[in-house]
Motif scaffolding. Structure first.
Motif, PDB file in Angstrom:
ATOM      1  N   MET A  23      66.555  93.045 -44.147  1.00 46.48           N
ATOM      2  CA  MET A  23      65.759  94.371 -44.061  1.00 46.48           C
ATOM      3  C   MET A  23      66.321  95.178 -42.691  1.00 46.48           C
ATOM      4  N   THR A  24      66.703  96.242 -42.947  1.00 48.18           N
ATOM      5  CA  THR A  24      67.056  96.837 -41.388  1.00 48.18           C
ATOM      6  C   THR A  24      66.359  98.073 -41.018  1.00 48.18           C
ATOM      7  N   ILE A  25      66.173  98.109 -39.944  1.00 51.29           N
ATOM      8  CA  ILE A  25      65.211  99.066 -39.440  1.00 51.29           C
ATOM      9  C   ILE A  25      65.560 100.247 -38.773  1.00 51.29           C
ATOM     10  N   GLY A  26      67.053 100.397 -38.742  1.00 53.39           N
ATOM     11  CA  GLY A  26      67.769 101.316 -38.442  1.00 53.39           C
ATOM     12  C   GLY A  26      67.774 101.286 -36.752  1.00 53.39           C
ATOM     13  N   GLN A  27      68.305 102.355 -36.114  1.00 49.08           N
ATOM     14  CA  GLN A  27      68.406 102.246 -34.665  1.00 49.08           C
ATOM     15  C   GLN A  27      67.476 102.562 -34.055  1.00 49.08           C
ATOM     16  N   LEU A  28      67.275 101.809 -32.929  1.00 46.41           N
ATOM     17  CA  LEU A  28      66.061 101.904 -32.062  1.00 46.41           C
ATOM     18  C   LEU A  28      66.370 102.748 -30.682  1.00 46.41           C
ATOM     19  N   LEU A  29      65.528 103.684 -30.582  1.00 46.27           N
ATOM     20  CA  LEU A  29      65.858 104.551 -29.367  1.00 46.27           C
ATOM     21  C   LEU A  29      64.623 104.395 -28.266  1.00 46.27           C
ATOM     22  N   ASN A  30      64.860 104.325 -26.768  1.00 47.38           N
ATOM     23  CA  ASN A  30      64.217 104.508 -25.961  1.00 47.38           C
ATOM     24  C   ASN A  30      63.318 105.881 -25.950  1.00 47.38           C
ATOM     25  N   SER A  31      62.436 105.938 -24.906  1.00 43.46           N
ATOM     26  CA  SER A  31      61.637 107.495 -24.980  1.00 43.46           C
ATOM     27  C   SER A  31      62.568 108.368 -24.679  1.00 43.46           C
ATOM     28  N   GLN A  32      63.397 108.235 -23.747  1.00 45.45           N
ATOM     29  CA  GLN A  32      64.434 109.223 -23.091  1.00 45.45           C
ATOM     30  C   GLN A  32      65.031 109.649 -24.401  1.00 45.45           C
ATOM     31  N   GLN A  33      65.950 108.717 -25.157  1.00 44.84           N
ATOM     32  CA  GLN A  33      66.619 108.858 -26.115  1.00 44.84           C
ATOM     33  C   GLN A  33      65.898 109.579 -27.262  1.00 44.84           C
ATOM     34  N   ALA A  34      64.835 109.363 -27.549  1.00 46.44           N
ATOM     35  CA  ALA A  34      63.749 109.826 -28.689  1.00 46.44           C
ATOM     36  C   ALA A  34      63.339 111.278 -28.290  1.00 46.44           C
ATOM     37  N   ALA A  35      63.257 111.498 -26.819  1.00 45.28           N
ATOM     38  CA  ALA A  35      62.864 112.952 -26.503  1.00 45.28           C
ATOM     39  C   ALA A  35      63.946 113.799 -26.678  1.00 45.28           C
ATOM     40  N   ASP A  36      65.365 113.255 -26.356  1.00 44.59           N
ATOM     41  CA  ASP A  36      66.563 114.116 -26.572  1.00 44.59           C
ATOM     42  C   ASP A  36      66.678 114.262 -27.969  1.00 44.59           C
ATOM     43  N   TYR A  37      66.639 113.418 -28.815  1.00 43.33           N
ATOM     44  CA  TYR A  37      66.832 113.424 -30.307  1.00 43.33           C
ATOM     45  C   TYR A  37      65.856 114.653 -31.006  1.00 43.33           C
ATOM     46  N   LEU A  38      64.620 114.539 -30.397  1.00 41.60           N
ATOM     47  CA  LEU A  38      63.699 115.824 -30.743  1.00 41.60           C
ATOM     48  C   LEU A  38      63.736 117.037 -30.247  1.00 41.60           C
ATOM     49  N   GLY A  39      64.404 117.110 -29.030  1.00 43.00           N
ATOM     50  CA  GLY A  39      64.503 118.296 -28.260  1.00 43.00           C
ATOM     51  C   GLY A  39      62.984 118.472 -27.298  1.00 43.00           C
ATOM     52  N   VAL A  40      62.564 117.357 -27.117  1.00 45.06           N
ATOM     53  CA  VAL A  40      61.274 117.759 -26.203  1.00 45.06           C
ATOM     54  C   VAL A  40      61.462 116.623 -25.054  1.00 45.06           C
ATOM     55  N   SER A  41      60.560 116.878 -24.141  1.00 47.34           N
ATOM     56  CA  SER A  41      60.369 115.933 -22.721  1.00 47.34           C
ATOM     57  C   SER A  41      59.876 114.600 -23.008  1.00 47.34           C
ATOM     58  N   LYS A  42      60.270 113.736 -22.331  1.00 46.12           N
ATOM     59  CA  LYS A  42      59.891 112.312 -22.238  1.00 46.12           C
ATOM     60  C   LYS A  42      58.362 112.520 -22.110  1.00 46.12           C
ATOM     61  N   ALA A  43      57.817 113.310 -21.386  1.00 45.90           N
ATOM     62  CA  ALA A  43      56.300 113.338 -21.010  1.00 45.90           C
ATOM     63  C   ALA A  43      55.815 113.752 -22.550  1.00 45.90           C
ATOM     64  N   PHE A  44      56.139 114.593 -23.137  1.00 49.43           N
ATOM     65  CA  PHE A  44      55.528 114.936 -24.597  1.00 49.43           C
ATOM     66  C   PHE A  44      55.314 113.520 -25.350  1.00 49.43           C
ATOM     67  N   LEU A  45      56.132 112.913 -25.397  1.00 50.73           N
ATOM     68  CA  LEU A  45      56.228 111.540 -26.143  1.00 50.73           C
ATOM     69  C   LEU A  45      55.363 110.627 -25.632  1.00 50.73           C
ATOM     70  N   GLU A  46      55.079 110.587 -24.401  1.00 50.05           N
ATOM     71  CA  GLU A  46      54.009 109.905 -23.561  1.00 50.05           C
ATOM     72  C   GLU A  46      52.668 110.280 -23.699  1.00 50.05           C
ATOM     73  N   ARG A  47      52.508 111.573 -23.772  1.00 48.25           N
ATOM     74  CA  ARG A  47      51.336 112.260 -24.201  1.00 48.25           C
ATOM     75  C   ARG A  47      50.993 112.179 -25.486  1.00 48.25           C
ATOM     76  N   ASP A  48      51.727 112.220 -26.460  1.00 43.63           N
ATOM     77  CA  ASP A  48      51.527 111.752 -27.753  1.00 43.63           C
ATOM     78  C   ASP A  48      51.007 110.093 -28.133  1.00 43.63           C
ATOM     79  N   ARG A  49      51.734 109.355 -27.495  1.00 45.37           N
ATOM     80  CA  ARG A  49      51.317 107.991 -27.589  1.00 45.37           C
ATOM     81  C   ARG A  49      49.911 107.653 -26.938  1.00 45.37           C
ATOM     82  N   TRP A  50      49.544 108.651 -25.762  1.00 44.37           N
ATOM     83  CA  TRP A  50      48.433 108.381 -25.288  1.00 44.37           C
ATOM     84  C   TRP A  50      47.152 109.088 -26.054  1.00 44.37           C
TER      85      TRP A  50
END
Length: 70
Positions: free
Chosen positions: A1-28
């Protein structure tokens, strides 16, 4: 089973075009964007989950809150 590429928070934020803080708030606040916790601190995002989140954000008008509402 492959789960695809894993991105850290900064990479994911860049991928979505949002800030890292946006992702942190979303998790919280309850994580609309699925994430993976590795160990006690490492947070990672699957690119497939980010793509799914993007698809869920599609709207047909600015007043629409959900694609299914029409």
């Amino acid at each position: 089973m492959t789960i695809g590429q894993l991105l850290n928070s900064q990479q994911a934020a860049d991928y979505l075009g949002v800030s890292k803080a946006f992702l942190e708030r979303d998790r919280w606040a309850g994580a609309r964007i699925p994430f993976i916790k590795i160990g006690s601190r490492a947070v990672r995002y699957r690119t497939a989950d980010l793509e799914s989140y993007i698809e869920q954000q599609v709207r047909l008008s600015t007043s629409q809150t959900s694609v299914l509402e029409g």
